[in-house]
Motif scaffolding. Structure first.
Motif, short mmCIF file in Angstrom:
data_model
loop_
_atom_site.label_atom_id
_atom_site.label_comp_id
_atom_site.label_asym_id
_atom_site.label_seq_id
_atom_site.Cartn_x
_atom_site.Cartn_y
_atom_site.Cartn_z
N TRP A 56 0.82 -1.21 0.00
CA TRP A 56 0.00 0.00 0.00
C TRP A 56 0.85 1.25 0.00
O TRP A 56 0.47 2.27 -0.58
N ILE A 115 1.74 1.51 -3.67
CA ILE A 115 0.58 1.94 -4.45
C ILE A 115 0.33 3.43 -4.25
O ILE A 115 0.15 4.18 -5.21
N ARG A 116 0.34 3.87 -2.99
CA ARG A 116 0.10 5.28 -2.69
C ARG A 116 1.20 6.17 -3.28
O ARG A 116 0.93 7.28 -3.73
N THR A 120 0.71 6.38 -7.39
CA THR A 120 -0.57 6.76 -7.98
C THR A 120 -1.00 8.13 -7.48
O THR A 120 -0.44 8.68 -6.54
N LEU A 150 -6.11 8.21 -5.46
CA LEU A 150 -6.49 6.86 -5.01
C LEU A 150 -7.76 6.94 -4.18
O LEU A 150 -7.83 7.71 -3.21
N TYR A 198 -11.36 4.49 -2.68
CA TYR A 198 -11.99 3.19 -2.48
C TYR A 198 -13.44 3.41 -2.06
O TYR A 198 -13.71 4.25 -1.20
N LEU A 215 -11.86 0.23 -6.51
CA LEU A 215 -10.62 0.98 -6.28
C LEU A 215 -10.32 1.74 -7.55
O LEU A 215 -10.31 1.16 -8.64
N PHE A 221 -7.75 4.87 -9.34
CA PHE A 221 -6.53 5.68 -9.20
C PHE A 221 -6.05 6.11 -10.57
O PHE A 221 -6.50 5.59 -11.60
#
Length: 148
Positions: free
Chosen positions: A122, A125-126, A129, A132, A134, A143, A145
């Motif tokens: 995570w 991912i953060r 992107t 983001l 959800y 999800l 992004f």
């Protein structure tokens, strides 16, 4: 369980549905990389997209479906800001219906060999992107992004 058609969908947008298992995820990622819009990216761009998508999809398989098969859809579209990605599954909701923070352990945290497995995805991912988000609606996780 395919997502509703996107009214802004373009001919080169990618929409793919498959079962969230490790083998199907690997095969689907390889397929995605050969199709527009991912195939038009630079080598670095494709690598970043593959890394983020692999992290997200493996989380779906491992956590949302708890290592049992389940449907997932991936939609990727080109925008002026980058690639808009939407992942939809019918697995378990995120804990607390919120995205994990994805923070790395501090410098005064446990020794490397004492760290738990996982949890860094995570953060990755953060970091890679934008926008983001959800949501959980009607038993589906969504999800979304942007890959700039």
């Amino acid at each position: 369980m395919p997502p509703a058609p996107d009214p802004d969908s373009r001919p080169n947008d990618l929409h793919l549905a498959f079962t969230a298992t490790p083998v199907a995820i690997r095969d689907s990622l390889q397929r995605m990389l050969t199709l527009p819009p991912l195939c038009g990216l630079s080598e670095d761009g494709r690598g970043m997209a593959e890394l983020v998508l692999a992290e997200v999809l493996n989380n779906v398989a491992e956590h949302a479906y708890a290592n049992r098969p389940g449907p997932v859809t991936v939609s990727i579209g080109q925008t002026p800001q980058g690639l808009r990605c939407v992942i939809v599954d019918q697995g378990r909701a995120m804990p607390g219906h919120a995205l994990p923070e994805g923070r790395l352990p501090g410098s005064l945290g446990p020794a490397l060999e004492d760290l738990p497995e996982g949890g860094f995805g995570w953060h990755l991912i953060r970091s890679l992107t934008q926008g983001l988000s959800y949501t959980r609606v009607d038993g589906c996780n969504r999800l979304q992004f942007l890959l700039p």
